[in-house]
Design a protein around this motif. Structure first.
Motif, PDB file in Angstrom:
ATOM      1  N   VAL A  15       5.680   3.692  -1.938  1.00 13.36           N
ATOM      2  CA  VAL A  15       5.379   2.263  -1.982  1.00 13.36           C
ATOM      3  C   VAL A  15       4.145   2.031  -1.123  1.00 13.36           C
ATOM      4  O   VAL A  15       3.945   2.673  -0.102  1.00 13.36           O
ATOM      5  CB  VAL A  15       6.554   1.375  -1.513  1.00 13.36           C
ATOM      6  CG1 VAL A  15       7.758   1.537  -2.408  1.00 13.36           C
ATOM      7  CG2 VAL A  15       6.901   1.624  -0.073  1.00 13.36           C
ATOM      8  N   GLY A  16       3.289   1.128  -1.604  1.00 15.75           N
ATOM      9  CA  GLY A  16       2.034   0.846  -0.938  1.00 15.75           C
ATOM     10  C   GLY A  16       2.227   0.011   0.314  1.00 15.75           C
ATOM     11  O   GLY A  16       3.363  -0.249   0.713  1.00 15.75           O
ATOM     12  N   PRO A  17       1.104  -0.402   0.899  1.00 12.60           N
ATOM     13  CA  PRO A  17      -0.246  -0.249   0.382  1.00 12.60           C
ATOM     14  C   PRO A  17      -1.073   0.873   1.008  1.00 12.60           C
ATOM     15  O   PRO A  17      -2.190   1.086   0.582  1.00 12.60           O
ATOM     16  CB  PRO A  17      -0.888  -1.596   0.738  1.00 12.60           C
ATOM     17  CG  PRO A  17      -0.250  -1.963   2.036  1.00 12.60           C
ATOM     18  CD  PRO A  17       1.167  -1.431   1.966  1.00 12.60           C
ATOM     19  N   SER A  18      -0.562   1.585   1.980  1.00 13.61           N
ATOM     20  CA  SER A  18      -1.427   2.538   2.683  1.00 13.61           C
ATOM     21  C   SER A  18      -0.700   3.843   2.915  1.00 13.61           C
ATOM     22  O   SER A  18       0.440   3.847   3.382  1.00 13.61           O
ATOM     23  CB  SER A  18      -1.843   1.930   4.026  1.00 13.61           C
ATOM     24  OG  SER A  18      -2.339   2.929   4.881  1.00 13.61           O
ATOM     25  N   SER A  19      -1.358   4.944   2.578  1.00 12.20           N
ATOM     26  CA  SER A  19      -0.702   6.232   2.813  1.00 12.20           C
ATOM     27  C   SER A  19      -0.512   6.472   4.312  1.00 12.20           C
ATOM     28  O   SER A  19       0.522   6.987   4.733  1.00 12.20           O
ATOM     29  CB  SER A  19      -1.474   7.374   2.154  1.00 12.20           C
ATOM     30  OG  SER A  19      -2.851   7.195   2.244  1.00 12.20           O
ATOM     31  N   THR A  22       1.732   2.976   5.724  1.00  6.27           N
ATOM     32  CA  THR A  22       3.033   2.692   5.113  1.00  6.27           C
ATOM     33  C   THR A  22       3.814   3.993   4.918  1.00  6.27           C
ATOM     34  O   THR A  22       4.835   4.210   5.574  1.00  6.27           O
ATOM     35  CB  THR A  22       2.868   1.942   3.769  1.00  6.27           C
ATOM     36  OG1 THR A  22       1.802   1.007   3.875  1.00  6.27           O
ATOM     37  CG2 THR A  22       4.145   1.209   3.404  1.00  6.27           C
ATOM     38  N   HIS A  58       0.173  -4.078   6.427  1.00  5.32           N
ATOM     39  CA  HIS A  58       0.452  -2.828   5.722  1.00  5.32           C
ATOM     40  C   HIS A  58       1.937  -2.514   5.639  1.00  5.32           C
ATOM     41  O   HIS A  58       2.323  -1.480   5.121  1.00  5.32           O
ATOM     42  CB  HIS A  58      -0.233  -1.650   6.442  1.00  5.32           C
ATOM     43  CG  HIS A  58      -1.706  -1.597   6.233  1.00  5.32           C
ATOM     44  ND1 HIS A  58      -2.601  -1.511   7.264  1.00  5.32           N
ATOM     45  CD2 HIS A  58      -2.445  -1.628   5.107  1.00  5.32           C
ATOM     46  CE1 HIS A  58      -3.834  -1.484   6.767  1.00  5.32           C
ATOM     47  NE2 HIS A  58      -3.759  -1.556   5.473  1.00  5.32           N
ATOM     48  N   GLY A  59       2.757  -3.388   6.207  1.00  5.23           N
ATOM     49  CA  GLY A  59       4.191  -3.113   6.188  1.00  5.23           C
ATOM     50  C   GLY A  59       4.575  -1.931   7.064  1.00  5.23           C
ATOM     51  O   GLY A  59       5.593  -1.272   6.822  1.00  5.23           O
TER      52      GLY A  59
ATOM     53  N   ASN B 105       0.098  -1.761  -5.555  1.00  2.00           N
ATOM     54  CA  ASN B 105       0.052  -1.088  -4.255  1.00  2.00           C
ATOM     55  C   ASN B 105       0.051  -2.094  -3.109  1.00  2.00           C
ATOM     56  O   ASN B 105       0.806  -1.956  -2.147  1.00  2.00           O
ATOM     57  CB  ASN B 105      -1.194  -0.204  -4.185  1.00  2.00           C
ATOM     58  CG  ASN B 105      -1.334   0.517  -2.866  1.00  2.00           C
ATOM     59  OD1 ASN B 105      -0.407   1.202  -2.434  1.00  2.00           O
ATOM     60  ND2 ASN B 105      -2.469   0.362  -2.217  1.00  2.00           N
ATOM     61  N   MET B 108       3.301  -3.770  -1.996  1.00  2.00           N
ATOM     62  CA  MET B 108       4.333  -2.807  -1.596  1.00  2.00           C
ATOM     63  C   MET B 108       5.175  -2.333  -2.772  1.00  2.00           C
ATOM     64  O   MET B 108       6.366  -2.048  -2.637  1.00  2.00           O
ATOM     65  CB  MET B 108       5.225  -3.335  -0.471  1.00  2.00           C
ATOM     66  CG  MET B 108       4.475  -3.559   0.829  1.00  2.00           C
ATOM     67  SD  MET B 108       5.578  -3.826   2.258  1.00  2.00           S
ATOM     68  CE  MET B 108       5.997  -2.132   2.697  1.00  2.00           C
ATOM     69  N   GLY B 109       4.539  -2.248  -3.944  1.00  2.00           N
ATOM     70  CA  GLY B 109       5.204  -1.652  -5.099  1.00  2.00           C
ATOM     71  C   GLY B 109       5.076  -0.137  -5.046  1.00  2.00           C
ATOM     72  O   GLY B 109       4.438   0.409  -4.157  1.00  2.00           O
ATOM     73  N   ALA B 117      -3.532   6.059  -1.258  1.00  2.00           N
ATOM     74  CA  ALA B 117      -2.958   4.824  -1.788  1.00  2.00           C
ATOM     75  C   ALA B 117      -4.060   3.807  -2.068  1.00  2.00           C
ATOM     76  O   ALA B 117      -4.026   3.100  -3.069  1.00  2.00           O
ATOM     77  CB  ALA B 117      -1.933   4.263  -0.812  1.00  2.00           C
TER      78      ALA B 117
END
Lengths: 217, 296
Positions: A15-19, A22, A58-59, B105, B108-109, B117
């Motif tokens: 799940v995104g948004p950032s490798s 996140t 970015h969660g 993305n 948060m999908g 990402a």
């Protein structure tokens, strides 16, 4: 140089948004969970630097919590994790420390164990300290970690037990606070060892803490 | 993966009389100890996840946590349904699918990092859109992804694929090179054409900085995905016409690395320069901080 997989470039499914902010956060949480291994009722996260300043968008906060609760990086439940977590006292602190990696976190379980790690890019992570002892665990190997009173013969005593299990040691590192003081050792293994091995290592004189840490999927 | 440069890849293809995707799957099989079929299944899993991300993105207008982005894909769908794009159906699909994935993305999908990402929309949109329009089989799509994968992998052996290391060159730029090579593989181009497509795409993004507003994977990342997907198609078309990169791809990769080193840290994912320091960006930053929840 270590050979890399094609799937380091066309994965993970996440799940995104950032490798880094996140997926890396989830994996740091998962790794901390693998290290602590106990049920917990309280967890505190201290986010440093870029994790602290851009983590919200970015969660990163959600990812860390989801990770310690065992969610995988591609779990769509991460997005709404705050709505679904009950009975766990979780908290966050945001701070800056330029001596730390830009994407760095301390995770403390039940005020008992603090695990520090960095998200080093593309979802890759590195755990670099456990209760203040330096380690270097990236989650790609099953690892045996022990702490003991520094003395000669410890490496051979441990490797002897591992060898009898016919398990290959991929790498081995030691650290100590002083000569004859408290030392830590971790062994990256090609296949995991069971709790029986943990018990055997515990029986070695001067060893006071042993745990086997599963690698990340 | 023992292949550390594109010249080694080409040499291996020549020695073994194989195409690039075959070398990619064989090398991965050796590295992992799994059979080639198992490797292809893993790629298929990625492909399926990519298609799901596109589908989910096409059906959502939900905004990101920041509240700024997330509804551009819907604008394309709406416009193209009434008035076709100048460049036709494939252009429509690629741009729409890229935005669908990149927006999925940011909300948060579930997406596939490819290679990261932030650049997740580029390779999938090119592979999926062209495959749909040209009736390309699933197996050939897997071949395309395998070729894209080994291209990205070889670059990553020299440069860490992170904006913080080498700017957006190393993220959306490399994704575009992967997509270009993957597309030529999928369309049946030969090894030389595949590598030329990647070289042309990569050469044209040298110097691309990473200056995301507020450090989020939103502005300019989302729309850049769409631009660099089309950029990949341009490179593929040129390569398929026999256009060659005068500078060999290994030298371009070295240049990318050096350019990344020369790039100011202010322009490498720190949000301390570039677009991130514009007046509008700073105003947005203020608004974002205001909506941040109280810290415990």
């Amino acid at each position: 140089m270590e050979q890399k997989s094609l799937f380091s470039v066309i994965s993970p499914i996440m799940v995104g948004p950032s490798s880094s902010h996140t997926a890396g956060a989830v994996r740091l949480g998962l790794m901390a969970r693998n290290i602590y291994k106990n049920e917990f009722s309280k967890v505190k996260f201290v986010l440093y630097n870029s994790f602290a300043t851009t983590g919200f968008g970015h969660g990163t906060d959600k990812g860390l919590l989801a990770g310690v609760l065992g969610n995988s990086v591609d779990d769509t439940a991460i997005k709404n994790i705050f709505d679904n977590v009950k009975n766990i006292d979780y908290s966050y602190e945001y701070t800056e420390d330029i001596s730390r990696h830009p994407n760095s976190v301390d995770i403390t379980f039940d005020d008992k164990m603090t695990i520090s790690g960095d998200s080093i890019g593309a979802g890759e992570i590195r755990i670099n300290s456990i209760n203040g002892f330096s380690v270097n665990i990236d989650g790609t190997y099953d690892t045996l970690l022990l702490m003991y009173k520094d003395r000669p013969g410890m490496i051979s005593a441990v490797s002897d037990i591992i060898q009898k299990q016919k398990v290959n040691i991929a790498s081995l590192h030691c650290d100590r606070d002083s000569k004859g003081g408290v030392a830590s050792m971790y062994l990256a293994l090609d296949i995991p060892v069971g709790d029986d091995v943990v018990e055997k290592v515990k029986e070695i004189n001067d060893v006071f803490f042993v745990t086997n840490i599963r690698k990340l999927k | 993966m023992t292949i550390l440069s594109f010249s080694e890849l080409i040499q291996k293809c020549t020695d073994e009389n194989k195409t690039i995707y075959e070398i990619a799957q064989n090398e991965e099989a050796i590295l992992s100890g799994d059979a080639v079929d198992v490797i292809r299944l893993r790629v298929l899993e990625d492909l399926i996840a990519m298609k799901e991300a596109v589908k989910n993105g096409l059906n959502s207008r939900e905004k990101a946590i920041s509240g700024w982005c997330g509804d551009d894909c819907a604008k394309l769908i709406e416009k193209f349904s009434g008035k076709p794009a100048l460049f036709g159906k494939i252009f429509e699909k690629i741009t729409t699918y890229t935005l669908a994935t990149a927006e999925e993305n940011l909300r948060m999908g579930r997406i596939v990092a490819c290679p990261t990402a932030g650049s997740c929309g580029i390779v999938p949109s090119v592979i999926i859109a062209v495959a749909e329009e040209k009736k390309i089989t699933e197996s050939e799509q897997i071949n395309g992804l395998l070729a894209a994968g080994i291209i990205g992998l070889i670059v990553s052996n020299k440069v860490q694929l992170a904006g913080a290391v080498a700017g957006c060159q190393a993220e959306c730029g490399v994704a575009s090179a992967m997509a270009a090579g993957g597309l030529v593989q999928m369309l049946g181009g030969d090894n030389r054409e595949i590598i030329n497509a990647s070289a042309l795409a990569l050469k044209n993004i040298l110097g691309l900085t990473c200056d995301p507003v507020c450090g989020l994977v939103e502005v300019p990342c989302i729309k850049r995905n769409a631009f660099l997907a089309i950029h990949a198609v341009t490179a593929a078309e040129l390569a398929l016409c026999g256009v060659e990169s005068k500078i060999p791809i290994d030298e371009i990769v070295d240049t990318l690395k050096i350019t990344g080193q020369l790039m100011s840290p202010l322009l490498k994912e720190t949000s301390l320069g570039g677009l991130a320091k514009t007046k509008t960006a700073l105003e947005l930053e203020k608004k974002l901080h205001a909506q941040k929840p109280l810290q415990n």
